[in-house]
Design a protein around this motif. Structure first.
Motif, PDB file in Angstrom:
ATOM      1  N   PRO A   1      18.203 -57.227  25.941  1.00 29.98           N
ATOM      2  CA  PRO A   1      17.123 -56.872  25.008  1.00 29.98           C
ATOM      3  C   PRO A   1      17.577 -56.259  23.682  1.00 29.98           C
ATOM      4  O   PRO A   1      16.935 -56.486  22.656  1.00 29.98           O
ATOM      5  N   VAL A   2      18.660 -55.535  23.651  1.00 34.58           N
ATOM      6  CA  VAL A   2      19.114 -54.941  22.393  1.00 34.58           C
ATOM      7  C   VAL A   2      19.533 -56.005  21.387  1.00 34.58           C
ATOM      8  O   VAL A   2      19.585 -55.756  20.185  1.00 34.58           O
ATOM      9  N   MET A   3      19.764 -57.235  21.853  1.00 33.42           N
ATOM     10  CA  MET A   3      20.140 -58.314  20.950  1.00 33.42           C
ATOM     11  C   MET A   3      18.986 -58.729  20.038  1.00 33.42           C
ATOM     12  O   MET A   3      19.223 -59.317  18.988  1.00 33.42           O
ATOM     13  N   PHE A   4      17.738 -58.426  20.430  1.00 33.69           N
ATOM     14  CA  PHE A   4      16.633 -58.669  19.499  1.00 33.69           C
ATOM     15  C   PHE A   4      16.866 -57.856  18.231  1.00 33.69           C
ATOM     16  O   PHE A   4      16.787 -58.367  17.122  1.00 33.69           O
ATOM     17  N   PHE A   5      17.160 -56.591  18.404  1.00 33.23           N
ATOM     18  CA  PHE A   5      17.416 -55.708  17.260  1.00 33.23           C
ATOM     19  C   PHE A   5      18.681 -56.127  16.512  1.00 33.23           C
ATOM     20  O   PHE A   5      18.678 -56.282  15.294  1.00 33.23           O
ATOM     21  N   LEU A   6      19.769 -56.331  17.251  1.00 31.87           N
ATOM     22  CA  LEU A   6      21.036 -56.690  16.611  1.00 31.87           C
ATOM     23  C   LEU A   6      20.956 -58.065  15.956  1.00 31.87           C
ATOM     24  O   LEU A   6      21.539 -58.284  14.886  1.00 31.87           O
ATOM     25  N   GLY A   7      20.231 -58.992  16.568  1.00 32.34           N
ATOM     26  CA  GLY A   7      20.076 -60.312  15.982  1.00 32.34           C
ATOM     27  C   GLY A   7      19.334 -60.262  14.655  1.00 32.34           C
ATOM     28  O   GLY A   7      19.724 -60.922  13.691  1.00 32.34           O
ATOM     29  N   VAL A   8      18.269 -59.460  14.599  1.00 32.87           N
ATOM     30  CA  VAL A   8      17.535 -59.307  13.342  1.00 32.87           C
ATOM     31  C   VAL A   8      18.412 -58.605  12.310  1.00 32.87           C
ATOM     32  O   VAL A   8      18.434 -58.982  11.132  1.00 32.87           O
ATOM     33  N   LEU A   9      19.153 -57.597  12.733  1.00 32.62           N
ATOM     34  CA  LEU A   9      20.065 -56.893  11.836  1.00 32.62           C
ATOM     35  C   LEU A   9      21.105 -57.855  11.257  1.00 32.62           C
ATOM     36  O   LEU A   9      21.329 -57.896  10.037  1.00 32.62           O
ATOM     37  N   PHE A  10      21.716 -58.659  12.099  1.00 29.24           N
ATOM     38  CA  PHE A  10      22.715 -59.614  11.610  1.00 29.24           C
ATOM     39  C   PHE A  10      22.076 -60.748  10.823  1.00 29.24           C
ATOM     40  O   PHE A  10      22.706 -61.309   9.925  1.00 29.24           O
ATOM     41  N   GLY A  11      20.832 -61.088  11.133  1.00 31.24           N
ATOM     42  CA  GLY A  11      20.113 -62.067  10.310  1.00 31.24           C
ATOM     43  C   GLY A  11      19.952 -61.554   8.884  1.00 31.24           C
ATOM     44  O   GLY A  11      20.122 -62.300   7.922  1.00 31.24           O
ATOM     45  N   GLY A  12      19.638 -60.261   8.759  1.00 28.20           N
ATOM     46  CA  GLY A  12      19.550 -59.649   7.430  1.00 28.20           C
ATOM     47  C   GLY A  12      20.898 -59.621   6.734  1.00 28.20           C
ATOM     48  O   GLY A  12      20.992 -59.880   5.529  1.00 28.20           O
ATOM     49  N   LEU A  13      21.948 -59.324   7.484  1.00 31.05           N
ATOM     50  CA  LEU A  13      23.292 -59.348   6.906  1.00 31.05           C
ATOM     51  C   LEU A  13      23.678 -60.765   6.481  1.00 31.05           C
ATOM     52  O   LEU A  13      24.331 -60.954   5.455  1.00 31.05           O
ATOM     53  N   TRP A  14      23.271 -61.746   7.276  1.00 28.23           N
ATOM     54  CA  TRP A  14      23.554 -63.141   6.931  1.00 28.23           C
ATOM     55  C   TRP A  14      22.854 -63.507   5.627  1.00 28.23           C
ATOM     56  O   TRP A  14      23.452 -64.122   4.745  1.00 28.23           O
ATOM     57  N   TRP A  15      21.577 -63.127   5.514  1.00 34.73           N
ATOM     58  CA  TRP A  15      20.840 -63.413   4.279  1.00 34.73           C
ATOM     59  C   TRP A  15      21.550 -62.770   3.091  1.00 34.73           C
ATOM     60  O   TRP A  15      21.736 -63.396   2.063  1.00 34.73           O
ATOM     61  N   ALA A  16      21.930 -61.495   3.243  1.00 28.75           N
ATOM     62  CA  ALA A  16      22.599 -60.780   2.151  1.00 28.75           C
ATOM     63  C   ALA A  16      23.934 -61.444   1.814  1.00 28.75           C
ATOM     64  O   ALA A  16      24.291 -61.572   0.635  1.00 28.75           O
ATOM     65  N   SER A  17      24.667 -61.873   2.819  1.00 31.48           N
ATOM     66  CA  SER A  17      25.955 -62.525   2.580  1.00 31.48           C
ATOM     67  C   SER A  17      25.784 -63.813   1.790  1.00 31.48           C
ATOM     68  O   SER A  17      26.534 -64.089   0.854  1.00 31.48           O
ATOM     69  N   VAL A  18      24.793 -64.601   2.161  1.00 35.65           N
ATOM     70  CA  VAL A  18      24.558 -65.866   1.458  1.00 35.65           C
ATOM     71  C   VAL A  18      24.033 -65.592   0.047  1.00 35.65           C
ATOM     72  O   VAL A  18      24.536 -66.147  -0.939  1.00 35.65           O
ATOM     73  N   HIS A  19      23.039 -64.723  -0.056  1.00 38.22           N
ATOM     74  CA  HIS A  19      22.396 -64.444  -1.338  1.00 38.22           C
ATOM     75  C   HIS A  19      23.382 -63.850  -2.348  1.00 38.22           C
ATOM     76  O   HIS A  19      23.553 -64.358  -3.447  1.00 38.22           O
ATOM     77  N   PHE A  20      24.021 -62.756  -1.968  1.00 42.48           N
ATOM     78  CA  PHE A  20      24.928 -62.090  -2.896  1.00 42.48           C
ATOM     79  C   PHE A  20      26.245 -62.842  -3.034  1.00 42.48           C
ATOM     80  O   PHE A  20      26.890 -62.782  -4.083  1.00 42.48           O
ATOM     81  N   GLY A  21      26.654 -63.549  -1.995  1.00 39.49           N
ATOM     82  CA  GLY A  21      27.863 -64.362  -2.090  1.00 39.49           C
ATOM     83  C   GLY A  21      27.732 -65.453  -3.139  1.00 39.49           C
ATOM     84  O   GLY A  21      28.665 -65.723  -3.889  1.00 39.49           O
ATOM     85  N   ARG A  22      26.556 -66.071  -3.196  1.00 43.82           N
ATOM     86  CA  ARG A  22      26.334 -67.098  -4.217  1.00 43.82           C
ATOM     87  C   ARG A  22      26.338 -66.486  -5.615  1.00 43.82           C
ATOM     88  O   ARG A  22      26.864 -67.080  -6.559  1.00 43.82           O
ATOM     89  N   LYS A  23      25.761 -65.293  -5.750  1.00 40.05           N
ATOM     90  CA  LYS A  23      25.775 -64.622  -7.059  1.00 40.05           C
ATOM     91  C   LYS A  23      27.205 -64.296  -7.475  1.00 40.05           C
ATOM     92  O   LYS A  23      27.562 -64.445  -8.641  1.00 40.05           O
ATOM     93  N   ILE A  24      28.009 -63.856  -6.541  1.00 39.15           N
ATOM     94  CA  ILE A  24      29.404 -63.540  -6.840  1.00 39.15           C
ATOM     95  C   ILE A  24      30.155 -64.809  -7.242  1.00 39.15           C
ATOM     96  O   ILE A  24      30.949 -64.793  -8.186  1.00 39.15           O
ATOM     97  N   ASP A  25      29.897 -65.921  -6.541  1.00 34.61           N
ATOM     98  CA  ASP A  25      30.551 -67.188  -6.889  1.00 34.61           C
ATOM     99  C   ASP A  25      30.195 -67.630  -8.304  1.00 34.61           C
ATOM    100  O   ASP A  25      31.053 -68.099  -9.050  1.00 34.61           O
TER     101      ASP A  25
END
Length: 120
Positions: free
Chosen positions: A76-100
């Protein structure tokens, strides 16, 4: 983008391993099933690091994030961690493209400056 996304995926590699340790405590699951699923998921996280810049790589990463959230039905804690990492994934893609884009702009400026200097 590659560096940020790969960092997120490597972190997920370890989280999946720790989730496997938690899932082992369940009486409903066999140790073989837990480590087969966790091993495949851990391997996928590493393989995604290699294909992240290829066409469809980001979309595969999103599918992986959804699968990570779905792991909450087992741990069950993976619901929380999955959403947390989903947010990190979004940030990685979003800001990574800006950095590129910024890196490409800086390289273009450096190239223009180098070619504008007089040859001696």
């Amino acid at each position: 983008m590659r560096t940020l996304c790969a960092s997120t995926l490597i972190s997920e590699f370890f989280v999946i391993g720790f989730a496997g340790l938690v899932a082992m405590k369940s009486d409903d699951l066999s140790m073989t099933a837990v480590w087969t699923v966790c091993g495949i998921a851990m391997l996928l996280s590493l393989l995604l690091c290699a294909v992240i810049t290829r066409p469809g790589g980001v979309q595969l990463g999103w599918a992986f994030q959804i699968a990570l959230i779905a792991g909450g039905f087992v741990v069950p804690v993976m619901f929380f961690l999955g959403v947390l990492f989903g947010g990190l994934w979004w940030a990685s893609v979003h800001f990574g493209r800006k950095i590129d884009v910024a890196k490409a702009h800086w390289a273009e400026q450096a190239q223009a400056q180098t070619s504008a200097e007089p040859q001696t």
